[in-house]
Motif scaffolding. Structure first.
Motif, short mmCIF file in Angstrom:
data_model
loop_
_atom_site.label_atom_id
_atom_site.label_comp_id
_atom_site.label_asym_id
_atom_site.label_seq_id
_atom_site.Cartn_x
_atom_site.Cartn_y
_atom_site.Cartn_z
N PHE A 102 0.84 -1.20 0.00
CA PHE A 102 0.00 0.00 0.00
C PHE A 102 0.88 1.25 0.00
O PHE A 102 1.16 1.83 1.05
CB PHE A 102 -0.94 0.00 1.22
CG PHE A 102 -1.84 -1.19 1.28
CD1 PHE A 102 -3.06 -1.19 0.61
CD2 PHE A 102 -1.47 -2.35 1.97
CE1 PHE A 102 -3.89 -2.29 0.64
CE2 PHE A 102 -2.29 -3.46 2.00
CZ PHE A 102 -3.50 -3.44 1.33
N GLU A 151 0.19 4.16 -0.75
CA GLU A 151 -0.51 5.38 -0.31
C GLU A 151 -0.25 5.67 1.16
O GLU A 151 -0.51 6.78 1.64
CB GLU A 151 -2.02 5.23 -0.53
CG GLU A 151 -2.43 4.98 -1.98
CD GLU A 151 -2.43 3.49 -2.31
OE1 GLU A 151 -2.01 2.67 -1.44
OE2 GLU A 151 -2.83 3.13 -3.43
N ASN A 152 0.22 4.65 1.91
CA ASN A 152 0.57 4.80 3.32
C ASN A 152 -0.58 5.36 4.16
O ASN A 152 -0.46 6.40 4.81
CB ASN A 152 1.81 5.69 3.48
CG ASN A 152 2.37 5.64 4.90
OD1 ASN A 152 2.25 4.62 5.59
ND2 ASN A 152 2.99 6.72 5.34
N PRO A 153 -1.72 4.68 4.18
CA PRO A 153 -2.85 5.14 5.01
C PRO A 153 -2.47 5.11 6.49
O PRO A 153 -1.70 4.24 6.93
CB PRO A 153 -3.96 4.15 4.67
CG PRO A 153 -3.25 2.92 4.20
CD PRO A 153 -2.02 3.40 3.49
N GLN A 154 -3.06 6.03 7.27
CA GLN A 154 -2.72 6.14 8.68
C GLN A 154 -3.74 5.47 9.60
O GLN A 154 -3.48 5.30 10.78
CB GLN A 154 -2.59 7.61 9.07
CG GLN A 154 -1.49 8.34 8.32
CD GLN A 154 -0.13 7.70 8.52
OE1 GLN A 154 0.34 7.58 9.66
NE2 GLN A 154 0.52 7.28 7.44
N ASN A 155 -4.88 5.10 9.05
CA ASN A 155 -5.88 4.39 9.84
C ASN A 155 -6.76 3.60 8.88
O ASN A 155 -6.64 3.72 7.65
CB ASN A 155 -6.71 5.36 10.70
CG ASN A 155 -7.30 6.49 9.87
OD1 ASN A 155 -8.04 6.24 8.91
ND2 ASN A 155 -6.98 7.72 10.25
N ASP A 203 -9.88 3.88 8.14
CA ASP A 203 -10.78 4.66 7.29
C ASP A 203 -10.06 5.16 6.04
O ASP A 203 -10.63 5.15 4.94
CB ASP A 203 -11.36 5.84 8.08
CG ASP A 203 -12.42 5.39 9.08
OD1 ASP A 203 -13.25 4.54 8.71
OD2 ASP A 203 -12.42 5.88 10.21
N GLU A 204 -8.82 5.61 6.20
CA GLU A 204 -8.05 6.04 5.03
C GLU A 204 -7.80 4.86 4.10
O GLU A 204 -7.85 5.01 2.87
CB GLU A 204 -6.73 6.67 5.47
CG GLU A 204 -6.88 8.02 6.14
CD GLU A 204 -5.54 8.66 6.44
OE1 GLU A 204 -4.51 8.14 5.95
OE2 GLU A 204 -5.51 9.67 7.17
N LEU A 205 -7.53 3.70 4.67
CA LEU A 205 -7.32 2.50 3.85
C LEU A 205 -8.59 2.16 3.06
O LEU A 205 -8.54 1.88 1.86
CB LEU A 205 -6.92 1.33 4.75
CG LEU A 205 -6.79 -0.04 4.08
CD1 LEU A 205 -5.66 -0.02 3.05
CD2 LEU A 205 -6.55 -1.13 5.11
N ASP A 253 -11.09 4.17 2.29
CA ASP A 253 -11.36 5.21 1.29
C ASP A 253 -10.56 4.96 0.02
O ASP A 253 -11.08 5.05 -1.10
CB ASP A 253 -11.02 6.59 1.85
CG ASP A 253 -12.03 7.06 2.89
OD1 ASP A 253 -13.15 6.52 2.90
OD2 ASP A 253 -11.68 7.94 3.70
N THR A 254 -9.27 4.67 0.18
CA THR A 254 -8.40 4.43 -0.99
C THR A 254 -8.87 3.23 -1.78
O THR A 254 -8.99 3.28 -3.02
CB THR A 254 -6.95 4.23 -0.53
OG1 THR A 254 -6.51 5.40 0.18
CG2 THR A 254 -6.04 3.98 -1.71
#
Length: 662
Positions: free
Chosen positions: A217, A219-223, A225-227, A229-230
């Protein structure tokens, strides 16, 4: 170059240029003020300016146009059968290589060869059906077997690339261990999403998942929800791509998907992932479609990327339109805009956003008593200064002459000096002027001994006591024709320029602005600036002259100066009961009342100048007769030169005994 090392410098890409000059609001203020004077509210005027842009800065409309053009280009350049075409080409190559091998193999049993030839010759026309039928075929050609295995590998990578951008390239030449790692990631991801849907997950669960599979990943989501969304945006784009295909293409792809990596397990996990994401993010567009008409085939992953680009472009188009409630340019996704249109577009959008913020944060706008936004007194002063300068430039350009008023004639010297400004007639202070020129020349690094050049900003004048003061009335026609003939804004610009001149250079004078349509009213410059076009019939010069007479009587010690701007004959007058009587063509009673009031103004020894706009013969005859009657003057300027003409005549009236010209 130093110690064998070199440095390379390029465009700064870390956000707004830290060395960029501050936003200049002057040009924006002038254009916005023109819109306000034309009848727009300041909010509308700012919106129009930002949409339109300026000569050196593209506006929102231009950026939106580029967004729409890029959208059209994507649809007209591409088609969605790229993967199907690749599979067909690999299949054709595999069959061809296999038939070549059968023809070369002399050890093969003839019956077996004939059976294989018949099987290859009678493959279904459908690529998907042919691939499925050959799933158990015992390939004799190594090259053919590799091509067929590449079909399964390609399908698997494309299916993953649809949901995880970049996976197609990352899994090229992947080993079985790599594919097993992907399968494990999908299983863990679905478990995490299931847990999240039940509300049982924690941040630690997310961090554990990322610690194990974070390299998948970028995009490096931080939580979580961000994961989600992506992934949901990508998955929804994949669904829209599928819906954008023809029914035949869609059917082919669904059949081929079972061959991905040679196992249906991948599609099971991806289907589960799609279902989880759709349940968690139902607000995404999962059912839309597009019509592609180009020649460049797109694979599944690239096609999904294009569908994402189209979604981004749609979002940018809405943001740039600023048509929704509470819209602001801070809503525009600058990173997305740079990705779609390039850095220049992002810089333009960022500049517009900064300009919008600066306009609202400055003291140029303020809320009125009713809560509406208006130009502030500071804005009026800045605008008046600019308009006054424009009037001076027009006079100088048109006549090509300089001020020839006699030095010292304005009054007795006070001993004080100040910088020269437009409209000043006082004598120069030569010592201070030369000193300023020398100081400026030295500060610029030049030798004043070689050549000394005077600049306008070097000039200082000696202040004098004013010998006379004037009561000035500017009567401006605000009847229907002024708005209909595009004379509304020039009239207001004229009033602002004159107000600026009197308030800064003739501070002892008194100025009264009076507008006259069906009725006449005394107005402040701020009120006149914000006045919307009055689409009412009636040119009640009689009422305007009554108010002018009243103003002159309040200032008996001052010299009366009357400036009248109109584009039509008097068609209304005030009755004794205070009502306005209108008639067109003009009634004799209206003309008699107007002439009688003009005579009263004339008896006060007033300087009277009429400014005739347009070429109405009746108006021309009337004004010439009136000017002759009161020993006044008629000036017929082009509407663009109205401000310059009024300023020029005012200066002549203030210095009647001095030879003066621009």
């Amino acid at each position: 170059m130093r110690h064998g090392k070199s440095a390379r410098y390029g465009r700064y890409t870390g956000g707004p240029d830290p060395l960029a000059p501050p936003i200049d609001l002057s040009d924006a203020l002038e254009e916005i003020a023109d819109e306000v004077m034309a009848g727009y509210s300041p909010e509308q005027a700012i919106r129009e300016y930002l949409q339109r842009g300026s000569r050196d800065m593209p506006g929102l409309d231009e950026l939106a146009g580029r967004v729409h053009q890029r959208r059209r280009d994507l649809l007209s350049r591409h088609r969605l059968d790229g993967t199907l075409q690749q599979v067909k080409e690999l299949l054709d190559e595999a069959v061809l290589e296999e038939r070549k091998q059968l023809a070369r193999d002399i050890t093969m049993d003839d019956m077996d060869r004939d059976f294989r030839e018949m099987q290859l010759m009678n493959l279904p026309e459908s690529t998907a059906a042919a691939v499925t039928e050959l799933s158990d075929y015992d390939w004799q050609s190594t090259t053919a077997r590799q091509n067929y295995e590449e079909i399964k590998d390609l399908l698997g990578r494309e299916m993953l690339d649809q949901r995880f951008a970049g996976m197609k390239d990352a899994l090229e030449n992947a080993t079985d261990a790599d594919r097993e790692a992907i399968a494990e990631m999908l299983n863990d991801l679905n478990e995490l999403l299931d847990k999240h849907a039940r509300g049982e997950d924690t941040q630690q669960d997310f961090e554990d998942f990322m610690a194990k599979h974070g390299d998948q990943f970028p995009e490096n989501p931080q939580n979580i929800d961000e994961l989600i969304d992506t992934l949901a945006k990508r998955s929804a784009a994949a669904q829209r791509m599928l819906a954008s295909m023809t029914p035949e293409q869609r059917e082919e792809l669904m059949q081929l998907s079972a061959q991905a990596f040679g196992s249906p397990e991948l599609m099971d996990q991806l289907s589960r992932l799609d279902a989880n994401l759709q349940a968690l993010r139902p607000g995404e567009d999962w059912t839309g479609s597009e019509t592609f008409e180009g020649e460049q085939g797109l694979g599944l992953g690239d096609g999904t990327g294009v569908l994402q680009d189209l979604a981004d472009l749609d979002a940018l188009a809405e943001q740039l339109s600023q048509s929704y409630e509470g819209s602001s340019l801070s809503d525009v996704d600058i990173e997305k805009l740079a990705r779609q249109l390039g850095d220049d577009a992002a810089v333009s959008a960022r500049t517009l956003a900064e300009l919008e913020k600066a306009l609202y944060d400055s003291n140029l706008l303020r809320r009125g008593s009713t809560g509406d936004l208006r130009l502030s007194p500071q804005a009026i002063r800045r605008l008046g200064k600019s308009l006054l300068k424009d009037a001076a430039d027009r006079l100088t350009d048109r006549q090509g002459q300089r001020d020839t008023r006699l030095a010292g004639a304005a009054g007795e010297l006070t001993g004080a000096t100040r910088t020269w400004q437009f409209g000043d007639v006082e004598p120069w202070n030569v010592t201070r002027t030369i000193t300023n020129a020398i100081t400026r020349t030295v500060s610029e690094g030049n030798d004043p001994g070689e050549r000394l050049r005077l600049e306008v900003e070097d000039v200082e004048i000696q202040e004098t006591e004013a010998r006379t003061q004037a009561a000035v009335v500017l009567l401006v026609d605000t009847s229907f024709s002024m708005a209909a003939e595009n004379r509304w804004v020039p009239m207001k610009r004229t009033a602002l320029a004159l107000h600026q001149l009197i308030s800064t250079r003739f501070r002892g004078d008194e100025l009264q602005l009076i507008n006259f349509g069906r009725y006449a009213n005394q107005v402040q410059v701020e009120e006149l600036t914000a006045m919307a076009p009055l689409y009412e019939q009636g040119t009640n010069l009689h009422h305007g002259l009554l108010l002018a007479t009243r103003f002159f009587r309040k200032h008996p010690s001052m010299r009366p100066v009357l400036l009248i701007v109109t584009d039509g004959e008097p068609t209304a007058h005030l009755l004794p009961n205070g009502q306005s009587w209108f008639s067109y063509p003009p009634m004799p009673d209206t003309l008699h009342a107007t002439v009688a009031e003009l005579d009263r103004v004339s008896r006060m020894n007033s300087d009277i100048t009429f400014f005739r706009l347009g070429n109405d013969p009746g108006l021309k005859r009337f004004l010439e007769a009136m000017a002759k009657r009161v020993e006044g003057k008629v000036v017929a300027p082009d509407v663009r030169d109205l401000g310059a003409a009024v300023v020029n005549e005012f200066l002549h009236s203030r210095r009647p005994n001095l030879p003066f010209a621009f």
